[in-house]
Design an enzyme around this catalytic site. Structure first.
Site, PDB file in Angstrom:
ATOM      1  N   PRO A  88      13.599  24.637  27.533  1.00 30.61           N
ATOM      2  CA  PRO A  88      13.294  25.495  26.387  1.00 30.61           C
ATOM      3  C   PRO A  88      14.321  26.641  26.255  1.00 30.61           C
ATOM      4  CG  PRO A  88      11.434  25.426  27.935  1.00 30.61           C
ATOM      5  CD  PRO A  88      12.549  24.650  28.564  1.00 30.61           C
ATOM      6  N   GLY A  92      14.354  32.242  29.688  1.00 33.69           N
ATOM      7  CA  GLY A  92      14.748  32.670  31.034  1.00 33.69           C
ATOM      8  C   GLY A  92      15.022  31.515  31.975  1.00 33.69           C
ATOM      9  N   LEU A  93      15.185  30.301  31.425  1.00 35.69           N
ATOM     10  CA  LEU A  93      15.401  29.136  32.299  1.00 35.69           C
ATOM     11  C   LEU A  93      16.853  28.653  32.285  1.00 35.69           C
ATOM     12  CD1 LEU A  93      12.109  27.082  31.697  1.00 35.69           C
ATOM     13  CD2 LEU A  93      12.644  28.649  33.546  1.00 35.69           C
ATOM     14  N   GLY A  94      17.734  29.450  31.699  1.00 38.56           N
ATOM     15  CA  GLY A  94      19.164  29.135  31.793  1.00 38.56           C
ATOM     16  C   GLY A  94      19.622  28.015  30.883  1.00 38.56           C
ATOM     17  N   ASP A 139      23.450  33.036  36.317  1.00 44.28           N
ATOM     18  CA  ASP A 139      22.958  31.816  35.657  1.00 44.28           C
ATOM     19  C   ASP A 139      23.966  30.677  35.792  1.00 44.28           C
ATOM     20  OD1 ASP A 139      20.843  33.346  34.817  1.00 44.28           O
ATOM     21  OD2 ASP A 139      20.881  32.618  32.750  1.00 44.28           O
TER      22      ASP A 139
HETATM   23  O1  PMV Z   1      19.292  34.506  31.171  1.00 45.96           O
HETATM   24  P1  PMV Z   1      18.034  35.005  31.761  1.00 45.96           P
HETATM   25  O2  PMV Z   1      16.983  35.355  30.802  1.00 45.96           O
HETATM   26  O3  PMV Z   1      17.597  34.187  32.932  1.00 45.96           O
HETATM   27  O4  PMV Z   1      18.354  36.459  32.409  1.00 45.96           O
HETATM   28  C1  PMV Z   1      19.462  36.699  33.153  1.00 45.96           C
HETATM   29  C2  PMV Z   1      19.175  37.677  34.210  1.00 45.96           C
HETATM   30  C3  PMV Z   1      19.562  39.117  33.955  1.00 45.96           C
HETATM   31  O5  PMV Z   1      19.668  39.693  35.249  1.00 45.96           O
HETATM   32  C4  PMV Z   1      18.486  39.820  33.171  1.00 45.96           C
HETATM   33  C5  PMV Z   1      20.878  39.267  33.215  1.00 45.96           C
HETATM   34  C6  PMV Z   1      22.096  38.835  34.008  1.00 45.96           C
HETATM   35  O6  PMV Z   1      23.157  38.718  33.384  1.00 45.96           O
HETATM   36  O7  PMV Z   1      22.016  38.638  35.222  1.00 45.96           O
END
Ligand code: PMV
Length: 306
Positions: A88, A92-94, A139
């Protein structure tokens, strides 16, 4: 001829946001949830299709294909690449990093080449900047190497050996996690309340450091407690939401070792660490508490081939 490259989704187990400021963080790949890029030969100039639409030239996908070709020293290529992803978006799952990594692999393979992970990682990081502005790089690292990582910005990557497989339940709040916005929020908070904010970020980094030893020892109870503490600290930075808090509480009431939001926050997913025998119960509780979807992932077992 057809060929496919793929890359997994990821979760941040500890340390999101603090990682942007140089503190350690830990992320895990989710081998069963993947993005794919499938190549078919044709005599037409290379086209990339995503959800049936070709990307505009400013699109991150087009940019990834262009820069991968440039990196490989190829001016023009022919064929058709179809992107398909089970991950999705904005949760937040990359998803963005996984799609870029899958595409980079396929572009190289269609030319009979294979990208080294270090090179693919650098290419995907450039595209992450288009998605997020100032990404820490966690990520792309976990998604490209498909291994648990202990990550500190601008330092050599450390891969983690998990003492025992982890059983995680991942539950979607149904709200979008807009990482660019939440990262900007923390930046403003740091400017307004530097001492308080830096102290919280430092504590989050301390938790990630502690968690590293617990992962290598395999102590799920301690790890769970650290996750819940990490969630509380993210809450203190106004990065949670009533929906995410409700899911964390539901997971804990159903017997999870610990739970926290994962990724940018204010939306997206929570992750709960569970005893594998309890995962169905926790998953059911999360769905009853309003999760848009929930699934279990076993991490540290044999990974799929990218
Ligand atoms: O892309 P996400 O939603 O998994 O978030 C990344 C993690 C953060 O620490 C919030 C941003 C980053 O660049 O590390």
């Amino acid at each position: 001829m057809t060929l496919t490259g793929s890359a997994p989704a990821k979760v941040i187990l500890f340390g999101e946001h603090a990682v942007v400021y140089g503190f350690p963080a830990i992320a895990l790949p989710l081998a069963d949830l993947r993005a794919y890029a499938e190549y078919q030969s044709s005599d037409q100039p290379l086209s990339i299709m995503s959800e049936h639409k070709p990307p505009a030239s400013s699109d991150p996908l087009a940019a990834m294909a262009r820069q991968t070709l440039r990196f490989l020293g190829v001016g023009q290529a022919r064929g058709r690449i179809q992107i398909r992803s089970d991950i999705p978006v904005a949760s937040g799952l990359g998803s963005g990093a996984a799609v870029s990594a899958a595409l980079g692999r396929t572009v190289a393979r269609m030319l009979g080449r294979e990208l080294a992970n270090a090179d693919l990682n650098a290419l995907v990081y450039e595209i992450e900047k288009l998605h997020h502005g100032t990404p820490s790089g966690i990520d792309n690292s976990v998604v490209v190497y498909e291994k648990p990582v202990y990550f500190v910005k601008d330092r050599r990557l450390d891969f983690l050996d998990l003492a025992t497989p982890l059983s995680l339940v991942v539950a979607d709040s149904g709200d979008a996690a807009l990482t660019r916005e939440t990262v900007a929020h923390v930046r403003v908070l740091r400017a307004k309340q530097p001492e308080r904010t830096n102290a919280i970020l430092r504590q989050i980094g301390g938790i990630a450091e502690c968690a590293r030893s617990q992962l290598e020892l395999g102590d799920s109870r301690q790890l769970g407690a650290l996750m819940t503490r990490n969630h509380e600290l993210l809450r203190a930075l106004e990065l949670s939401s009533p929906a995410l808090d409700g899911l964390v509480e539901a997971a804990m009431s159903a017997g999870a070792y610990g739970a926290k939001l994962s990724g940018g926050g204010r939306g997206g997913n929570i992750i709960a660490l569970v005893d594998a025998r309890r995962s169905a119960k926790v998953r059911g509780a999360l769905l009853r508490a309003g999760a848009a979807r929930a699934f279990t992932s076993a991490i540290g077992e044999k990974a799929a081939k990218p």
